[in-house]
Design an enzyme around this catalytic site. Structure first.
Site, PDB file in Angstrom:
ATOM      1  N   GLY A   1       0.824  -1.216   0.000  1.00 21.17           N
ATOM      2  CA  GLY A   1       0.000   0.000   0.000  1.00 21.17           C
ATOM      3  C   GLY A   1       0.851   1.257   0.000  1.00 21.17           C
TER       4      GLY A   1
ATOM      5  N   LYS B   1      -5.458   1.470   9.853  1.00 22.00           N
ATOM      6  CA  LYS B   1      -5.687   1.219  11.281  1.00 22.00           C
ATOM      7  C   LYS B   1      -4.374   1.251  12.069  1.00 22.00           C
TER       8      LYS B   1
ATOM      9  N   ILE C   1     -11.127  -0.300   8.558  1.00 20.89           N
ATOM     10  CA  ILE C   1     -12.067  -0.483   7.432  1.00 20.89           C
ATOM     11  C   ILE C   1     -13.387  -1.131   7.883  1.00 20.89           C
TER      12      ILE C   1
ATOM     13  N   THR D   1     -11.167  -8.372   9.567  1.00 22.19           N
ATOM     14  CA  THR D   1     -10.683  -7.339   8.636  1.00 22.19           C
ATOM     15  C   THR D   1     -10.901  -7.741   7.177  1.00 22.19           C
TER      16      THR D   1
ATOM     17  N   THR E   1      -5.203 -12.092  -3.700  1.00 25.27           N
ATOM     18  CA  THR E   1      -3.965 -12.877  -3.700  1.00 25.27           C
ATOM     19  C   THR E   1      -4.108 -14.156  -4.511  1.00 25.27           C
ATOM     20  N   ASP E   2      -2.984 -14.619  -5.053  1.00 24.54           N
ATOM     21  CA  ASP E   2      -2.999 -15.907  -5.775  1.00 24.54           C
ATOM     22  C   ASP E   2      -3.276 -17.073  -4.822  1.00 24.54           C
ATOM     23  N   GLU E   3      -3.139 -16.833  -3.498  1.00 27.53           N
ATOM     24  CA  GLU E   3      -3.338 -17.936  -2.549  1.00 27.53           C
ATOM     25  C   GLU E   3      -4.783 -18.423  -2.528  1.00 27.53           C
TER      26      GLU E   3
ATOM     27  N   TYR F   1      -5.845 -17.317   6.344  1.00 29.28           N
ATOM     28  CA  TYR F   1      -5.578 -16.084   5.587  1.00 29.28           C
ATOM     29  C   TYR F   1      -6.204 -16.162   4.198  1.00 29.28           C
TER      30      TYR F   1
ATOM     31  N   ALA G   1      -8.416 -18.126   2.981  1.00 26.47           N
ATOM     32  CA  ALA G   1      -9.885 -18.265   3.004  1.00 26.47           C
ATOM     33  C   ALA G   1     -10.535 -16.918   3.293  1.00 26.47           C
TER      34      ALA G   1
ATOM     35  N   LYS H   1      -9.221 -13.961   2.547  1.00 29.94           N
ATOM     36  CA  LYS H   1      -9.061 -13.139   1.330  1.00 29.94           C
ATOM     37  C   LYS H   1     -10.076 -13.591   0.263  1.00 29.94           C
TER      38      LYS H   1
ATOM     39  N   LYS I   1       7.797 -11.946   6.709  1.00 23.20           N
ATOM     40  CA  LYS I   1       7.643 -12.673   5.450  1.00 23.20           C
ATOM     41  C   LYS I   1       9.002 -13.224   5.027  1.00 23.20           C
TER      42      LYS I   1
ATOM     43  N   ASN J   1      11.692 -22.273  -2.219  1.00 25.41           N
ATOM     44  CA  ASN J   1      12.173 -21.436  -1.119  1.00 25.41           C
ATOM     45  C   ASN J   1      13.664 -21.629  -0.836  1.00 25.41           C
TER      46      ASN J   1
HETATM   47  P1  NAD Z   1       0.911  -5.469   5.202  1.00 29.18           P
HETATM   48  O1  NAD Z   1       0.574  -6.455   6.270  1.00 29.18           O
HETATM   49  O2  NAD Z   1       2.305  -5.011   5.021  1.00 29.18           O
HETATM   50  O3  NAD Z   1       0.020  -4.146   5.401  1.00 29.18           O
HETATM   51  C1  NAD Z   1      -1.333  -4.197   5.724  1.00 29.18           C
HETATM   52  C2  NAD Z   1      -1.776  -2.774   6.049  1.00 29.18           C
HETATM   53  O4  NAD Z   1      -3.180  -2.788   6.319  1.00 29.18           O
HETATM   54  C3  NAD Z   1      -1.098  -2.186   7.288  1.00 29.18           C
HETATM   55  O5  NAD Z   1      -0.743  -0.843   7.063  1.00 29.18           O
HETATM   56  C4  NAD Z   1      -2.175  -2.288   8.358  1.00 29.18           C
HETATM   57  O6  NAD Z   1      -2.055  -1.317   9.394  1.00 29.18           O
HETATM   58  C5  NAD Z   1      -3.431  -2.089   7.529  1.00 29.18           C
HETATM   59  N1  NAD Z   1      -4.637  -2.679   8.156  1.00 29.18           N
HETATM   60  C6  NAD Z   1      -4.763  -3.917   8.664  1.00 29.18           C
HETATM   61  N2  NAD Z   1      -6.010  -4.087   9.152  1.00 29.18           N
HETATM   62  C7  NAD Z   1      -6.677  -2.935   8.912  1.00 29.18           C
HETATM   63  C8  NAD Z   1      -8.010  -2.502   9.163  1.00 29.18           C
HETATM   64  N3  NAD Z   1      -8.899  -3.288   9.774  1.00 29.18           N
HETATM   65  N4  NAD Z   1      -8.359  -1.255   8.769  1.00 29.18           N
HETATM   66  C9  NAD Z   1      -7.463  -0.437   8.163  1.00 29.18           C
HETATM   67  N5  NAD Z   1      -6.189  -0.780   7.928  1.00 29.18           N
HETATM   68  C10 NAD Z   1      -5.803  -2.027   8.282  1.00 29.18           C
HETATM   69  O7  NAD Z   1       0.322  -6.092   3.868  1.00 29.18           O
HETATM   70  P2  NAD Z   1       0.946  -6.123   2.383  1.00 29.18           P
HETATM   71  O8  NAD Z   1       1.898  -7.233   2.293  1.00 29.18           O
HETATM   72  O9  NAD Z   1       1.333  -4.757   2.002  1.00 29.18           O
HETATM   73  O10 NAD Z   1      -0.361  -6.566   1.577  1.00 29.18           O
HETATM   74  C11 NAD Z   1      -1.297  -5.575   1.138  1.00 29.18           C
HETATM   75  C12 NAD Z   1      -2.448  -6.270   0.452  1.00 29.18           C
HETATM   76  O11 NAD Z   1      -1.966  -7.034  -0.653  1.00 29.18           O
HETATM   77  C13 NAD Z   1      -3.202  -7.249   1.340  1.00 29.18           C
HETATM   78  O12 NAD Z   1      -4.572  -7.148   1.036  1.00 29.18           O
HETATM   79  C14 NAD Z   1      -2.659  -8.619   0.927  1.00 29.18           C
HETATM   80  O13 NAD Z   1      -3.612  -9.633   1.138  1.00 29.18           O
HETATM   81  C15 NAD Z   1      -2.383  -8.382  -0.534  1.00 29.18           C
HETATM   82  N6  NAD Z   1      -1.306  -9.192  -1.121  1.00 29.18           N
HETATM   83  C16 NAD Z   1      -0.061  -9.231  -0.535  1.00 29.18           C
HETATM   84  C17 NAD Z   1       0.964  -9.958  -1.144  1.00 29.18           C
HETATM   85  C18 NAD Z   1       2.343 -10.056  -0.529  1.00 29.18           C
HETATM   86  O14 NAD Z   1       3.142 -10.865  -0.983  1.00 29.18           O
HETATM   87  N7  NAD Z   1       2.683  -9.252   0.465  1.00 29.18           N
HETATM   88  C19 NAD Z   1       0.717 -10.639  -2.344  1.00 29.18           C
HETATM   89  C20 NAD Z   1      -0.573 -10.583  -2.909  1.00 29.18           C
HETATM   90  C21 NAD Z   1      -1.573  -9.835  -2.288  1.00 29.18           C
HETATM   91  O1  DAU Z   2       1.146 -15.535  -2.727  1.00 27.49           O
HETATM   92  C1  DAU Z   2       0.776 -14.269  -2.250  1.00 27.49           C
HETATM   93  C2  DAU Z   2       0.911 -14.250  -0.752  1.00 27.49           C
HETATM   94  O2  DAU Z   2       2.303 -14.297  -0.489  1.00 27.49           O
HETATM   95  C3  DAU Z   2       0.273 -13.041  -0.084  1.00 27.49           C
HETATM   96  O3  DAU Z   2      -1.101 -13.070  -0.302  1.00 27.49           O
HETATM   97  C4  DAU Z   2       0.570 -13.025   1.409  1.00 27.49           C
HETATM   98  O4  DAU Z   2       0.090 -11.826   1.992  1.00 27.49           O
HETATM   99  C5  DAU Z   2       2.070 -13.102   1.602  1.00 27.49           C
HETATM  100  O5  DAU Z   2       2.355 -13.214   2.989  1.00 27.49           O
HETATM  101  C6  DAU Z   2       2.648 -14.299   0.855  1.00 27.49           C
HETATM  102  O6  DAU Z   2       2.231 -15.543   1.475  1.00 27.49           O
HETATM  103  P1  DAU Z   2       3.260 -16.765   1.658  1.00 27.49           P
HETATM  104  O7  DAU Z   2       2.773 -17.625   2.745  1.00 27.49           O
HETATM  105  O8  DAU Z   2       3.576 -17.411   0.364  1.00 27.49           O
HETATM  106  O9  DAU Z   2       4.550 -15.879   2.098  1.00 27.49           O
HETATM  107  P2  DAU Z   2       5.635 -16.073   3.227  1.00 27.49           P
HETATM  108  O10 DAU Z   2       6.661 -15.013   3.006  1.00 27.49           O
HETATM  109  O11 DAU Z   2       5.048 -16.196   4.582  1.00 27.49           O
HETATM  110  O12 DAU Z   2       6.259 -17.478   2.841  1.00 27.49           O
HETATM  111  C7  DAU Z   2       6.814 -17.703   1.547  1.00 27.49           C
HETATM  112  C8  DAU Z   2       7.265 -19.165   1.513  1.00 27.49           C
HETATM  113  O13 DAU Z   2       8.354 -19.332   2.424  1.00 27.49           O
HETATM  114  C9  DAU Z   2       6.196 -20.139   1.964  1.00 27.49           C
HETATM  115  O14 DAU Z   2       6.316 -21.343   1.195  1.00 27.49           O
HETATM  116  C10 DAU Z   2       6.538 -20.437   3.407  1.00 27.49           C
HETATM  117  C11 DAU Z   2       8.052 -20.313   3.419  1.00 27.49           C
HETATM  118  N1  DAU Z   2       8.618 -19.844   4.704  1.00 27.49           N
HETATM  119  C12 DAU Z   2       8.137 -18.670   5.215  1.00 27.49           C
HETATM  120  C13 DAU Z   2       8.604 -18.213   6.426  1.00 27.49           C
HETATM  121  C14 DAU Z   2       8.065 -16.919   7.020  1.00 27.49           C
HETATM  122  C15 DAU Z   2       9.628 -20.549   5.328  1.00 27.49           C
HETATM  123  O15 DAU Z   2      10.084 -21.593   4.840  1.00 27.49           O
HETATM  124  N2  DAU Z   2      10.097 -20.091   6.530  1.00 27.49           N
HETATM  125  C16 DAU Z   2       9.613 -18.964   7.120  1.00 27.49           C
HETATM  126  O16 DAU Z   2      10.071 -18.621   8.238  1.00 27.49           O
END
Ligand code: NAD
Ligand code: DAU
Length: 334
Positions: free
Chosen positions: A13, A32, A58, A96, A121-123, A145, A147, A149, A184, A244
């Site tokens: 964001g 938030k 939100i 949320t 998300t692709d998840e 998570y 589910a 989304k 992450k 990974n």
């Molecule tokens: P993040 O956890 O870094 O940030 C989430 C933000 O949302 C934070 O600023 C938090 O304060 C705010 N927030 C949480 N609950 C809230 C609420 N109830 N009201 C208002 N604000 C709230 O997340 P991110 O990694 O930047 O992901 C952003 C979006 O993209 C999410 O919807 C996530 O599902 C999606 N997404 C993330 C990834 C990834 O790899 N990080 C991939 C695909 C999709």
């Molecule tokens: O695919 C999109 C998603 O990617 C987003 O929607 C989520 O918000 C984001 O968190 C991410 O989910 P993942 O579960 O794939 O991401 P994470 O970084 O938690 O983990 C990536 C991979 O690494 C996963 O296979 C789990 C593994 N992992 C992760 C952590 C934190 C480890 O092996 N060890 C770890 O400590």
């Protein structure tokens, strides 16, 4: 153009807020400020005349109604976003990611906004053994998570079909870059490597993710917002698939640490083995990822090397309790 961006103090964001301000949009950032939201992530636009901040949830209808007034589009990033936390404590994810999204959709409908972008998300697809998911494939989420989304995006698509709200949904893949909370995989392993502490690889480390750089993800969301078709879903993947363990080894190489830091630990329950996306639909709108993975990863590692003052306070706060809960037994048992 006036945008209501939710979750603009988080990782993706905040990158989107920067992009929108650079492109001349007016931005209201509603956040938030959970553990993952940090106003420092948008500090350099905080005084910009086109930027304003609203500290709100939100899921709080009154605040959201005020915030959405006068917005041309809503871009909903706000979410609980970490799979491991959803396994420990699912309730906040449902509040949320499902309920909050519905509250926001309702406010957008009442205000008559022109477009609602649900950042998903692709998840939601679950795991795939071979080939790549298309938007027409059924969803089959594995974790609380994913589910939640899935629940959020289904609400969004229902608001389109039932009320005619102009909704587009993006399904992004694993994103990396500066300012990602160090829970992450990539920021956790980079910062652990820099501190010379264990890198906890779940199971055999052969789970495959499709990686995208944060600016490419934001560009894809922008394209879907600007040119997407109402009621449509857009896969948004970087196309760099890697297990990974490969990412882990790259990080060790880039930080100058050795493989002795790798600890194979107990796997994540319900762990999806592989994600892969067919991005033909979004590419047809002219989007494609601009960054190559090795170069963008090296740049990201340099950011964490240079910005200890950003991540060190995070890792010594609330994070410590989470880390103990998530990893202490796993590392002790490995
Ligand atoms: P993040 O956890 O870094 O940030 C989430 C933000 O949302 C934070 O600023 C938090 O304060 C705010 N927030 C949480 N609950 C809230 C609420 N109830 N009201 C208002 N604000 C709230 O997340 P991110 O990694 O930047 O992901 C952003 C979006 O993209 C999410 O919807 C996530 O599902 C999606 N997404 C993330 C990834 C990834 O790899 N990080 C991939 C695909 C999709
Ligand atoms: O695919 C999109 C998603 O990617 C987003 O929607 C989520 O918000 C984001 O968190 C991410 O989910 P993942 O579960 O794939 O991401 P994470 O970084 O938690 O983990 C990536 C991979 O690494 C996963 O296979 C789990 C593994 N992992 C992760 C952590 C934190 C480890 O092996 N060890 C770890 O400590």
């Amino acid at each position: 153009m006036r945008l209501l961006v939710t979750g603009g103090c988080g990782f993706i964001g905040s990158a989107f807020v920067h992009m929108a301000i650079d492109r001349g949009a007016e931005v209201v950032n509603l956040d938030k400020l959970t553990y993952a939201g940090d106003p420092a992530n948008v500090a350099d636009v905080a005084d910009h005349p086109a930027y304003s901040f609203l500290h709100a949830d939100i899921a709080d209808a009154a605040s959201v109604r005020d915030a959405v007034e006068g917005a041309d589009a809503v871009v909903n990033f706000a979410a609980e976003s970490h799979v491991d936390r959803s396994i420990l404590d699912p309730a906040e994810f449902i509040r949320t990611d499902v309920l909050g999204t519905a509250v926001l959709l309702e406010a957008a409908r009442e205000a008559g906004v022109d477009r609602f972008v649900q950042v998903s998300t692709d998840e939601v697809y679950g795991s795939i053994t071979s080939g790549a998911f298309r938007e027409t494939d059924p969803i089959n989420p594995s974790s609380p998570y994913s589910a939640s989304k899935a629940g959020g995006e289904l609400q969004a698509l229902a608001w389109h079909r039932t009320y005619g709200l102009d909704v587009v949904v993006t399904r992004g893949s694993n994103t990396f870059g500066p300012r990602q909370y160090p829970e992450k995989l990539i920021p956790l392993f980079v910062t652990n490597a820099l501190d010379e502490i264990a890198l906890p690889v779940y199971g055999d480390g052969m789970q495959v993710r499709d990686w995208i750089y944060v600016d490419d993800h934001c560009e894809g969301i922008w394209t879907a917002m600007a040119d997407g078709e109402a009621g449509q879903i857009y896969n948004l993947g970087g196309g760099y698939e890697a297990p990974n363990i490969e990412i882990t080894r790259r990080i060790l190489d880039l930080t100058g640490r050795d493989e002795g830091l790798i600890k194979h630990v107990q796997d994540r329950p319900g762990h999806d083995r592989r994600y892969a996306l067919d991005t033909t639909r979004l590419r047809a709108l002219g989007w494609e990822p601009a960054r190559d993975f090795p170069g963008a990863l090296a740049e990201t590692v340099r950011w964490y090397v240079a910005r200890r003052e950003w991540w060190e306070p995070i890792k010594s706060g609330e994070y410590r309790a989470y880390y103990e809960r998530q990893y202490a037994d796993r590392i002790a048992d490995s």
